[in-house]
Design an enzyme around this catalytic site. Structure first.
Site, mmCIF file in Angstrom:
data_model
loop_
_atom_site.group_PDB
_atom_site.id
_atom_site.type_symbol
_atom_site.label_atom_id
_atom_site.label_comp_id
_atom_site.label_asym_id
_atom_site.label_seq_id
_atom_site.Cartn_x
_atom_site.Cartn_y
_atom_site.Cartn_z
ATOM 1 N N TYR A 37 -2.229 -0.525 11.078
ATOM 2 C CA TYR A 37 -2.366 -1.226 9.609
ATOM 3 C C TYR A 37 -0.966 -1.173 8.719
ATOM 4 C CZ TYR A 37 -3.369 -1.634 4.734
ATOM 5 O OH TYR A 37 -3.458 -1.949 3.317
ATOM 6 N N THR B 276 0.991 -1.290 -0.048
ATOM 7 C CA THR B 276 0.221 -0.155 -0.129
ATOM 8 C C THR B 276 0.738 1.369 -0.005
ATOM 9 O OG1 THR B 276 -1.627 1.281 1.539
ATOM 10 C CG2 THR B 276 -0.224 -0.327 2.484
HETATM 11 P P1 NAD Z 1 -9.806 -7.382 1.867
HETATM 12 O O1 NAD Z 1 -9.719 -7.182 3.328
HETATM 13 O O2 NAD Z 1 -10.995 -7.302 0.920
HETATM 14 O O3 NAD Z 1 -9.578 -8.932 1.677
HETATM 15 C C1 NAD Z 1 -8.520 -9.599 2.412
HETATM 16 C C2 NAD Z 1 -8.571 -11.095 2.219
HETATM 17 O O4 NAD Z 1 -7.507 -11.605 2.896
HETATM 18 C C3 NAD Z 1 -9.840 -11.807 2.581
HETATM 19 O O5 NAD Z 1 -10.469 -12.486 1.549
HETATM 20 C C4 NAD Z 1 -9.583 -12.330 3.989
HETATM 21 O O6 NAD Z 1 -10.324 -13.549 4.363
HETATM 22 C C5 NAD Z 1 -8.171 -12.901 3.601
HETATM 23 N N1 NAD Z 1 -7.293 -13.073 4.784
HETATM 24 C C6 NAD Z 1 -7.097 -12.298 5.772
HETATM 25 N N2 NAD Z 1 -6.375 -12.980 6.606
HETATM 26 C C7 NAD Z 1 -6.001 -14.204 6.303
HETATM 27 C C8 NAD Z 1 -5.107 -15.219 6.783
HETATM 28 N N3 NAD Z 1 -4.634 -14.697 7.941
HETATM 29 N N4 NAD Z 1 -4.869 -16.099 5.956
HETATM 30 C C9 NAD Z 1 -5.614 -16.171 4.691
HETATM 31 N N5 NAD Z 1 -6.347 -15.311 4.275
HETATM 32 C C10 NAD Z 1 -6.434 -14.242 5.114
HETATM 33 O O7 NAD Z 1 -8.676 -6.701 1.344
HETATM 34 P P2 NAD Z 1 -8.153 -5.895 -0.013
HETATM 35 O O8 NAD Z 1 -8.749 -4.329 -0.084
HETATM 36 O O9 NAD Z 1 -8.688 -6.720 -1.227
HETATM 37 O O10 NAD Z 1 -6.532 -5.743 -0.213
HETATM 38 C C11 NAD Z 1 -5.997 -6.862 -0.697
HETATM 39 C C12 NAD Z 1 -4.439 -6.551 -0.477
HETATM 40 O O11 NAD Z 1 -4.192 -5.217 -1.212
HETATM 41 C C13 NAD Z 1 -3.953 -6.088 1.087
HETATM 42 O O12 NAD Z 1 -2.691 -6.744 1.183
HETATM 43 C C14 NAD Z 1 -4.041 -4.851 1.341
HETATM 44 O O13 NAD Z 1 -3.120 -4.321 2.121
HETATM 45 C C15 NAD Z 1 -3.619 -4.271 0.006
HETATM 46 N N6 NAD Z 1 -4.132 -3.190 -0.514
HETATM 47 C C16 NAD Z 1 -5.551 -2.675 -0.590
HETATM 48 C C17 NAD Z 1 -5.994 -1.419 -0.745
HETATM 49 C C18 NAD Z 1 -7.291 -1.008 -1.165
HETATM 50 O O14 NAD Z 1 -7.602 0.196 -1.438
HETATM 51 N N7 NAD Z 1 -8.274 -2.083 -1.017
HETATM 52 C C19 NAD Z 1 -4.825 -0.536 -1.425
HETATM 53 C C20 NAD Z 1 -3.565 -0.795 -1.337
HETATM 54 C C21 NAD Z 1 -3.129 -2.006 -0.945
HETATM 55 O O1 DAU Z 2 -4.142 3.835 0.321
HETATM 56 C C1 DAU Z 2 -4.349 2.586 0.499
HETATM 57 C C2 DAU Z 2 -5.165 2.050 1.483
HETATM 58 O O2 DAU Z 2 -6.668 2.510 1.130
HETATM 59 C C3 DAU Z 2 -5.204 0.712 1.684
HETATM 60 O O3 DAU Z 2 -3.793 0.145 1.857
HETATM 61 C C4 DAU Z 2 -6.207 0.144 2.667
HETATM 62 O O4 DAU Z 2 -6.361 -0.993 2.725
HETATM 63 C C5 DAU Z 2 -7.544 0.574 2.250
HETATM 64 O O5 DAU Z 2 -8.626 0.653 3.261
HETATM 65 C C6 DAU Z 2 -7.330 2.291 2.033
HETATM 66 O O6 DAU Z 2 -7.231 2.788 3.367
HETATM 67 P P1 DAU Z 2 -8.105 4.420 3.644
HETATM 68 O O7 DAU Z 2 -8.068 4.327 5.233
HETATM 69 O O8 DAU Z 2 -7.659 5.545 2.607
HETATM 70 O O9 DAU Z 2 -9.640 3.992 3.080
HETATM 71 P P2 DAU Z 2 -11.012 4.204 3.829
HETATM 72 O O10 DAU Z 2 -11.987 3.626 2.416
HETATM 73 O O11 DAU Z 2 -11.011 3.522 5.173
HETATM 74 O O12 DAU Z 2 -11.002 5.720 3.938
HETATM 75 C C7 DAU Z 2 -10.787 6.470 2.613
HETATM 76 C C8 DAU Z 2 -10.773 7.915 3.266
HETATM 77 O O13 DAU Z 2 -12.193 8.378 3.760
HETATM 78 C C9 DAU Z 2 -9.838 8.114 4.577
HETATM 79 O O14 DAU Z 2 -9.469 9.623 4.218
HETATM 80 C C10 DAU Z 2 -10.899 8.048 5.525
HETATM 81 C C11 DAU Z 2 -12.122 8.676 5.048
HETATM 82 N N1 DAU Z 2 -13.343 8.007 5.714
HETATM 83 C C12 DAU Z 2 -13.601 6.590 5.638
HETATM 84 C C13 DAU Z 2 -14.761 6.096 6.158
HETATM 85 C C14 DAU Z 2 -14.632 4.606 6.292
HETATM 86 C C15 DAU Z 2 -14.559 8.782 6.193
HETATM 87 O O15 DAU Z 2 -14.395 10.050 6.128
HETATM 88 N N2 DAU Z 2 -15.520 8.148 6.546
HETATM 89 C C16 DAU Z 2 -15.799 7.004 6.667
HETATM 90 O O16 DAU Z 2 -16.732 6.273 7.210
#
Ligand code: NAD
Ligand code: DAU
Length: 359
Positions: free
Chosen positions: A160, A134
């Site tokens: 995180y 991330t």
């Molecule tokens: P998510 O929370 O939607 O999914 C995570 C998945 O990992 C789930 O299916 C969960 O069951 C599985 N998991 C958790 N713990 C586990 C364990 N111990 N063993 C096996 N499986 C396990 O996450 P996401 O948003 O799809 O993110 C995927 C990856 O991308 C993560 O590594 C996250 O840090 C990274 N990432 C996400 C974002 C974002 O915006 N969502 C941005 C940057 C990086």
């Molecule tokens: O930047 C990458 C990251 O983006 C990933 O590594 C994380 O897994 C992913 O969850 C995400 O993190 P953020 O904290 O940026 O995402 P989130 O959707 O939780 O929040 C986005 C922005 O919105 C952040 O500034 C917090 C704000 N927010 C979030 C929620 C859930 C609100 O204002 N209200 C809310 O209820």
């Protein structure tokens, strides 16, 4: 030649989108998903590929060395795409232990098992361990700071992001020490189909449809750089096929938006696309709530390296991507409604009502 991928966390948001992408583009490759099925997972995310001969789902924990070892050997895996993680910042503030366990210990367990497997096969140069990380590991930007590039020093601010930073360092160390062919990608905020309702964009879409308040942390001026999940999956494909072991690639959408603007845009789109909203116009639901502790102000990704070296660029604009996402949540009520479970309601109360009083 067909390849054999282990996709950890493939039942989560980005992992499932990646599995769909890979199965479509490389139908002769074998894809094995290992997922513990935590609250964030959903087997239904994989319904489109479940019946394929080349697909297998295994419920298991990445911290369980014997499960991982057995899968690597019996499936003769040559590529790991590692998505499994605890991923929600707010949950990491409330209960950080699982983040250290899965994100750090889980990644270490996978690395050790993959190293052993790779060495037993006489270190094939075609093997890859892709670690999906991330932009949050780089910390928070001021308004005029340049965007994060691959050499920006790490400065994680939440449990995180600290746990993700720890896992990134382990990946790096395994390349430098053992020459294990690892690659790290650091991407910005993803959005699109199959995202769990706790994250900002699905939370806002669903709360509008239910006529519930739209919680904006602090002054709503925090900035995120939004990346459509389909563009992210395409970038990961390019990195697996053409990226260099030992390297890091930043992946971003080139879409910096303030949270309040983003929520207002979603309200306008929902007003236009959703019939019979319980509250119309939906912007009346916008509610400022207490800020997230340690809330990073701004993220922005400089994705020049992957563009110049591997030829990848995002193709979906924020307007297109948000529209696709709103339409998906409108068409898939049967997907998200069951996720608003008792566990989710308990988290919601704790995060938005009880903890708010302590902040
Ligand atoms: P998510 O929370 O939607 O999914 C995570 C998945 O990992 C789930 O299916 C969960 O069951 C599985 N998991 C958790 N713990 C586990 C364990 N111990 N063993 C096996 N499986 C396990 O996450 P996401 O948003 O799809 O993110 C995927 C990856 O991308 C993560 O590594 C996250 O840090 C990274 N990432 C996400 C974002 C974002 O915006 N969502 C941005 C940057 C990086
Ligand atoms: O930047 C990458 C990251 O983006 C990933 O590594 C994380 O897994 C992913 O969850 C995400 O993190 P953020 O904290 O940026 O995402 P989130 O959707 O939780 O929040 C986005 C922005 O919105 C952040 O500034 C917090 C704000 N927010 C979030 C929620 C859930 C609100 O204002 N209200 C809310 O209820």
């Amino acid at each position: 030649m067909s390849r054999r991928l282990l996709v950890t966390g493939g039942a989560g948001f980005i992992g499932a989108n990646f599995v769909h992408h890979w199965c479509q583009v490389y139908p002769s490759d074998r894809v094995v998903v290992l997922d513990a099925l935590t609250y964030a997972a959903n087997r239904r995310n994989l319904a489109l590929v479940e019946g394929r001969e080349n697909f297998r789902f295994v419920q298991g924990n990445i911290c369980d060395r014997s499960v991982v070892e057995q899968l690597l050997t019996t499936e003769n895996i040559d590529i790991i795409a590692h998505f499994a993680a605890e991923s929600h910042v707010d949950r990491s503030i409330l209960e950080p232990a699982a983040f250290v366990q899965t994100n750090v210990v889980g990644t270490f367990t996978l690395l050790e098992a993959f190293r052993q497997h790779w060495e037993a096969k006489s270190k094939p140069s075609s093997y890859r361990f892709l670690h999906i990380s991330t932009d949050e590991v780089y910390g928070s930007l001021n308004p005029d700071d340049p965007a994060f590039c691959e050499t920006t020093p790490y400065a994680p601010n939440s449990p995180y992001s600290a746990s993700k930073a720890g896992s990134d360092h382990l990946i790096r160390a395994y390349y430098h020490t053992y020459k294990l062919p690892t690659i790290v990608t650091n991407c910005s905020n993803n959005y699109g189909p199959y995202q769990f309702p706790e994250k900002l964009i699905p939370l806002i879409c669903i709360n509008i449809l239910m006529g519930k308040p739209l919680p904006i942390y602090g002054d709503g001026k925090n900035i995120r750089d939004w990346l459509y999940v389909g563009d992210h999956c395409h970038a990961l494909d390019v990195v697996i096929n053409h990226g260099k072991p030992g390297e890091t690639y930043n992946i971003g959408g080139n879409n910096e938006v303030e949270n309040l603007n983003l929520v207002q845009t979603l309200c306008q789109m929902m007003d236009e696309l959703a019939p019979d909203l319980p509250v119309f116009p939906s912007k009346q639901l916008i509610t400022f709530v207490k800020d997230r502790p340690g809330h990073d102000r701004r993220y922005a990704i400089n994705a020049n390296k992957i563009k110049n070296q591997l030829g990848w660029m995002p193709s979906v604009t924020i307007a297109e991507g948000l529209r696709l996402t709103v339409e998906w949540y409108l068409a898939h009520r049967d997907w998200w409604e069951p996720l608003l479970s008792a566990e989710y309601q308990a988290f919601y109360r704790k995060n938005y009502l009880e903890s708010a009083n302590d902040r």
